[in-house]
Design a protein around this motif. Structure first.
Motif, short mmCIF file in Angstrom:
data_model
loop_
_atom_site.label_atom_id
_atom_site.label_comp_id
_atom_site.label_asym_id
_atom_site.label_seq_id
_atom_site.Cartn_x
_atom_site.Cartn_y
_atom_site.Cartn_z
N THR A 99 0.83 -1.20 0.00
CA THR A 99 0.00 0.00 0.00
C THR A 99 0.87 1.25 0.00
OG1 THR A 99 -0.11 0.01 2.41
CG2 THR A 99 -1.85 -1.18 1.23
N GLY A 100 0.32 2.29 -0.53
CA GLY A 100 1.04 3.55 -0.60
C GLY A 100 0.77 4.42 0.61
N GLU A 101 1.43 5.57 0.62
CA GLU A 101 1.31 6.54 1.71
C GLU A 101 -0.02 7.28 1.60
OE1 GLU A 101 1.78 8.30 4.96
OE2 GLU A 101 3.58 7.21 4.31
N CYS A 102 -0.65 7.50 2.75
CA CYS A 102 -1.92 8.23 2.80
C CYS A 102 -1.80 9.57 3.51
CB CYS A 102 -2.99 7.41 3.52
SG CYS A 102 -3.61 6.03 2.54
N HIS A 156 5.44 6.92 -3.26
CA HIS A 156 4.41 5.89 -3.50
C HIS A 156 3.14 6.32 -2.78
CE1 HIS A 156 3.05 1.41 -3.12
NE2 HIS A 156 2.20 2.15 -3.80
N SER A 157 2.30 7.02 -3.51
CA SER A 157 1.05 7.52 -2.94
C SER A 157 -0.03 6.45 -3.04
CB SER A 157 0.61 8.79 -3.68
OG SER A 157 0.50 8.53 -5.06
N SER A 158 -0.84 6.38 -2.01
CA SER A 158 -1.96 5.45 -2.03
C SER A 158 -2.99 5.94 -3.03
CB SER A 158 -2.59 5.38 -0.64
OG SER A 158 -3.77 4.62 -0.67
N LEU A 159 -3.64 5.01 -3.68
CA LEU A 159 -4.70 5.39 -4.62
C LEU A 159 -5.87 6.06 -3.92
CD1 LEU A 159 -4.56 2.27 -6.93
CD2 LEU A 159 -4.00 4.63 -7.57
N ASP A 160 -6.00 5.88 -2.62
CA ASP A 160 -7.09 6.54 -1.89
C ASP A 160 -6.60 7.64 -0.96
OD1 ASP A 160 -5.99 4.84 0.00
OD2 ASP A 160 -7.88 3.90 0.55
N ALA A 161 -5.41 8.17 -1.22
CA ALA A 161 -4.91 9.31 -0.44
C ALA A 161 -5.84 10.51 -0.69
CB ALA A 161 -3.48 9.65 -0.84
N SER A 199 -2.89 9.31 -12.31
CA SER A 199 -2.51 8.47 -11.17
C SER A 199 -2.33 7.04 -11.65
CB SER A 199 -3.58 8.51 -10.09
OG SER A 199 -3.68 9.81 -9.55
N TYR A 238 1.75 3.16 -8.42
CA TYR A 238 2.77 3.60 -7.47
C TYR A 238 2.92 5.11 -7.35
CZ TYR A 238 4.30 -1.24 -7.26
OH TYR A 238 4.34 -2.60 -7.08
#
Length: 131
Positions: free
Chosen positions: A2-5, A77-82, A104, A107
């Protein structure tokens, strides 16, 4: 993975990377026209297939490309739901009158900014990362 939120972590960690080619957005009847090309992105809309391709490839094929732009990858690495990440980025660029077309992926987020405003966009992103 998972990416960063967390928005503040995301903004501090964007690490913008400029890519060399100039890209344009084109619309095509179908994907068959892309044979032999490697578009950076495609998206099917009801009106046609949108593709982001190198400006030189569009010229060779006689396609009318729109929005000559350079791609800036945000190497976090951004979360897709950030929540709010792209809003903060595009808001900063909007305040400077810089149009941006964000894409988007799994990653990273990628910003297509006007080719003639690239350096200004990069400076704004670096300032945003520095707080």
């Amino acid at each position: 993975m998972t990416g960063e939120c967390d928005l503040s972590t995301l903004l501090r960690s964007i690490q913008p990377e400029l890519h060399v080619p100039v890209y344009v957005f084109v619309t095509l009847a179908d994907a068959a026209a892309l044979q032999g090309l490697q578009p950076i992105m495609t998206f099917q809309e009801s009106e046609g297939l949108t593709a982001i391709v190198h400006q030189a490839d569009a010229g060779v094929h006689g396609w009318d490309g729109a929005f000559p732009s350079r791609m800036i990858t945000l190497n976090v690495h951004s979360s897709l739901d950030a929540v709010g990440f792209l809003a903060a980025i595009t808001g900063r660029l909007a305040a400077l009158g810089i149009g941006v077309n964000p894409v988007s992926a799994f990653y990273h987020d990628h910003l297509f900014v006007p080719a003639d405003r690239t350096e200004e966009a990069l400076a704004a992103l670096q300032e945003l990362a520095e707080g």
